[in-house]
Design an enzyme around this catalytic site. Structure first.
Site, PDB file in Angstrom:
ATOM      1  N   LYS A 104       0.285  10.018  -9.985  1.00 43.60           N
ATOM      2  CA  LYS A 104       1.357  10.098  -8.996  1.00 43.60           C
ATOM      3  C   LYS A 104       2.569   9.431  -9.635  1.00 43.60           C
ATOM      4  O   LYS A 104       2.627   8.220  -9.791  1.00 43.60           O
ATOM      5  CB  LYS A 104       0.944   9.357  -7.711  1.00 43.60           C
ATOM      6  CG  LYS A 104       2.080   9.065  -6.721  1.00 43.60           C
ATOM      7  CD  LYS A 104       2.800  10.311  -6.238  1.00 43.60           C
ATOM      8  CE  LYS A 104       3.845   9.965  -5.180  1.00 43.60           C
ATOM      9  NZ  LYS A 104       4.974   9.164  -5.722  1.00 43.60           N
ATOM     10  N   GLY A 122       2.344  -2.305  -8.878  1.00 41.45           N
ATOM     11  CA  GLY A 122       3.450  -2.252  -7.923  1.00 41.45           C
ATOM     12  C   GLY A 122       3.446  -3.437  -6.996  1.00 41.45           C
ATOM     13  O   GLY A 122       2.932  -4.515  -7.322  1.00 41.45           O
ATOM     14  N   SER A 123       4.023  -3.254  -5.836  1.00 43.39           N
ATOM     15  CA  SER A 123       4.214  -4.349  -4.890  1.00 43.39           C
ATOM     16  C   SER A 123       2.914  -4.747  -4.210  1.00 43.39           C
ATOM     17  O   SER A 123       1.969  -3.951  -4.111  1.00 43.39           O
ATOM     18  CB  SER A 123       5.232  -3.952  -3.826  1.00 43.39           C
ATOM     19  OG  SER A 123       4.694  -2.963  -2.979  1.00 43.39           O
ATOM     20  N   GLY A 178       2.521  -2.457  -0.944  1.00 48.03           N
ATOM     21  CA  GLY A 178       2.091  -1.098  -1.258  1.00 48.03           C
ATOM     22  C   GLY A 178       0.686  -1.055  -1.811  1.00 48.03           C
ATOM     23  O   GLY A 178      -0.137  -0.206  -1.429  1.00 48.03           O
ATOM     24  N   GLY A 179       0.378  -1.973  -2.725  1.00 41.98           N
ATOM     25  CA  GLY A 179      -0.940  -2.006  -3.317  1.00 41.98           C
ATOM     26  C   GLY A 179      -2.025  -2.363  -2.321  1.00 41.98           C
ATOM     27  O   GLY A 179      -3.107  -1.780  -2.331  1.00 41.98           O
ATOM     28  N   GLU A 185      -2.490  -4.097  -9.752  1.00 47.17           N
ATOM     29  CA  GLU A 185      -1.726  -5.278 -10.153  1.00 47.17           C
ATOM     30  C   GLU A 185      -0.588  -5.421  -9.156  1.00 47.17           C
ATOM     31  O   GLU A 185       0.265  -4.546  -9.048  1.00 47.17           O
ATOM     32  CB  GLU A 185      -1.179  -5.106 -11.577  1.00 47.17           C
ATOM     33  CG  GLU A 185      -0.401  -6.305 -12.054  1.00 47.17           C
ATOM     34  CD  GLU A 185       0.478  -5.972 -13.243  1.00 47.17           C
ATOM     35  OE1 GLU A 185       1.683  -6.276 -13.176  1.00 47.17           O
ATOM     36  OE2 GLU A 185      -0.037  -5.383 -14.213  1.00 47.17           O
ATOM     37  N   CYS A 206       6.388  -8.195 -14.266  1.00 48.39           N
ATOM     38  CA  CYS A 206       5.318  -8.824 -13.487  1.00 48.39           C
ATOM     39  C   CYS A 206       4.948 -10.183 -14.049  1.00 48.39           C
ATOM     40  O   CYS A 206       4.334 -10.998 -13.352  1.00 48.39           O
ATOM     41  CB  CYS A 206       4.102  -7.913 -13.442  1.00 48.39           C
ATOM     42  SG  CYS A 206       3.607  -7.277 -15.051  1.00 48.39           S
ATOM     43  N   GLU A 255       6.046 -13.917  -4.904  1.00 45.10           N
ATOM     44  CA  GLU A 255       6.931 -13.328  -5.905  1.00 45.10           C
ATOM     45  C   GLU A 255       8.199 -12.769  -5.274  1.00 45.10           C
ATOM     46  O   GLU A 255       8.146 -12.062  -4.261  1.00 45.10           O
ATOM     47  CB  GLU A 255       6.205 -12.205  -6.644  1.00 45.10           C
ATOM     48  CG  GLU A 255       7.049 -11.514  -7.707  1.00 45.10           C
ATOM     49  CD  GLU A 255       6.353 -10.313  -8.320  1.00 45.10           C
ATOM     50  OE1 GLU A 255       6.557 -10.070  -9.521  1.00 45.10           O
ATOM     51  OE2 GLU A 255       5.604  -9.617  -7.602  1.00 45.10           O
TER      52      GLU A 255
END
Length: 506
Positions: A181, A238-239, A242-243, A262, A299, A388
């Site tokens: 994706k 990603g965030s 979202g993750g 991650e 990251c 973060e």
């Protein structure tokens, strides 16, 4: 630039359109139209991957290694066009993208070498012993590929963590077809790299369903992908929000699957007294440079600096603020990332006990550095300060004594990295912190900065939650392949029926 994106999806070796479209948001150049993936296309891509698995999952290691090397070759052939479109879409400088492209091809070639070596198969053999009580059978074990894998492209690494990045490379090395994706922040970059993978598959005679690219700006395609019953694992960078949402979807499936996400890290640094006294100015300058590298969009950005109160700590804060004050505003990857940075910075600035040292203003897609200072007691009391903020933001945490510094370390959630800045007389202090930090991070550094993740066999780019959703995995280094393999034991199996890599064991 000679490459002109067409905006289609790559499905089973063919470029396909859908009814809905979205527009790219480049930093420079014109906006382009891309087709948005729908449910039928996601289903087609995953079924193509499943069909490919029955062929690709049983190819030789040499065949897969040749394929990985050919992908690297095809990416290098398109090098100038990849750089040009990635610069336009992301605003990242040419030198950074040239380096990232080298890292991407280097990962592919590293995995090719790794699977040829064969150690990753972890082959084991217990010979039959009919004289034992009870008699023991002949047992042979090997790691086998799990099936189609879904991979999500990352916003901040359009090459090394996206279409042909580490997740894709390690899954293909394992023998697993991949459905990517693509990230909507750089769809044209995703398209040209997908073109390179398709060309490599054709030239190597690999089943075309081995790789598909789905484009889309909405969350729907990602949701459909991770919940498709034929997908057997997911790789994501990603965030946290979202993750976590995708992770929950994977867990709620009728057949739950592993989600290797991650998600976020503040990568704390612990500046110990002898190093602070001897090299405080040098460390302040290095920290400022690491914080602002790539507009802080890594990251591994070292967002926390923990030190002991005193004149040296005050001087360190002043010098770090001076360094950051010289750094101007710079373009971030997307408007949304820039806006999230400003909101996150404002939230830190208004938190109880926080002193603002640097807070430069920037509008639109730009961000400027921010630096804050807080006592260890206030930091421990406010868990939000340990979250973060993606961008060039640093927090200096000042502890009153060694016990309070250890308390800060104990309070931390899972991290990708933790760093000790230490000199000779700090060894005992560092030794007292190390057992705590080992439980917090996947990579521990001494006297360096965490930005920059070497593509090497021993690298671990992972850590306890919320740094990642699987503390036993890594998305960089050759151990990354283990995420997409599972052990299978064969008992008293005739040699002719064993996997080729297991037939001559024992």
């Amino acid at each position: 630039m000679t490459f002109e994106p067409h905006g289609r999806h790559l499905i089973g070796g063919e470029w396909k359109e859908t009814a809905k479209r979205f527009s790219s948001q480049p930093v420079t150049g014109k906006r382009l139209e891309y087709f948005e993936a729908d449910e039928a296309l996601v289903d087609e891509a995953v079924k193509a991957a499943e069909a490919a698995f029955w062929d690709y999952g049983y190819t030789s290691r040499r065949t897969r290694a040749e394929f990985l090397n050919k992908i690297a070759d095809e990416i290098e052939k398109r090098g100038s066009d990849i750089t040009a479109i990635a610069m336009a879409e992301t605003g990242l400088p040419e030198a950074r993208l040239e380096g990232e492209r080298g890292r991407t091809t280097g990962q592919l070639r590293m995995f090719a070498r790794h699977i040829l070596d064969g150690d990753y198969l972890d082959r084991r053999h217990d010979a039959a012993n009919p004289e034992a009580t009870p008699p023991s059978p002949d047992l042979k074990m090997i790691q086998r590929p799990i099936g189609p894998v879904a991979v999500f492209g990352a916003s901040n690494f359009p090459l090394a963590f996206s279409t042909a990045g580490g997740d894709t490379a390690s899954a293909l090395a394992a023998g697993c077809p991949v459905v990517v994706k693509g990230h909507p922040a750089h769809p044209g970059t995703g398209e040209i790299v997908a073109e390179a993978i398709a060309a490599a598959a054709e030239k190597c005679g690999i089943h075309p369903g081995v790789f598909s690219l789905l484009q889309g700006a909405s969350h729907e395609a990602g949701t459909m992908l991770v919940t498709h019953p034929l997908i057997k694992a997911v790789g994501f960078t990603g965030s946290l929000a979202g993750g976590k949402a995708l992770f929950d979807l994977c867990a709620r499936r009728d057949e739950p699957i592993p989600f290797f996400g991650e998600l976020g890290s503040v990568n704390p640094n612990f500046l110990l007294p002898d190093a602070l006294a001897n090299r405080g100015s040098e460390i302040a300058k290095g920290w400022a440079g690491s914080l602002t590298m790539g507009v802080g969009q890594f990251c591994t950005n070292p967002g926390l600096m923990v030190t002991l109160a005193g004149p040296e700590a005050d001087r360190f804060a002043e010098e770090a603020a001076e360094e950051l004050g010289r750094v101007g505003a710079a373009t971030m990857l997307t408007d949304g990332i820039a806006e999230a940075f400003r909101k996150g910075s404002d939230a830190v600035a208004h938190a109880s006990g926080v002193e603002t040292l640097v807070k430069l203003e920037a509008d639109g897609r730009k961000a400027a550095p921010a630096l804050y200072k807080v006592s260890a007691a206030a930091f421990i009391e406010n868990p939000a300060l340990a979250h973060e903020v993606f961008g060039p933001l640093g927090i200096i945490v000042v502890a009153s004594n060694a016990q309070e510094m250890r308390a800060v370390a104990e309070r931390l959630e899972g991290q990708l990295t933790c760093t000790l800045h230490m000199d000779h007389d700090d060894a005992e202090f560092a030794g007292s912190l190390l057992p705590v930090l080992e439980r917090k991070a996947g990579r521990l550094l001494a006297n360096g900065f965490s930005t920059g993740v070497a593509v090497a066999d021993a690298m671990i780019h992972g850590g306890p939650y919320p740094a990642t959703t699987n503390f036993g995995g890594t998305s960089v280094g050759t151990m990354a392949i283990r995420r997409f393999l599972r052990p299978v034991c064969y008992q008293n199996m005739p040699a002719a029926l064993l996997p080729e890599d297991l037939r001559h064991t024992g």
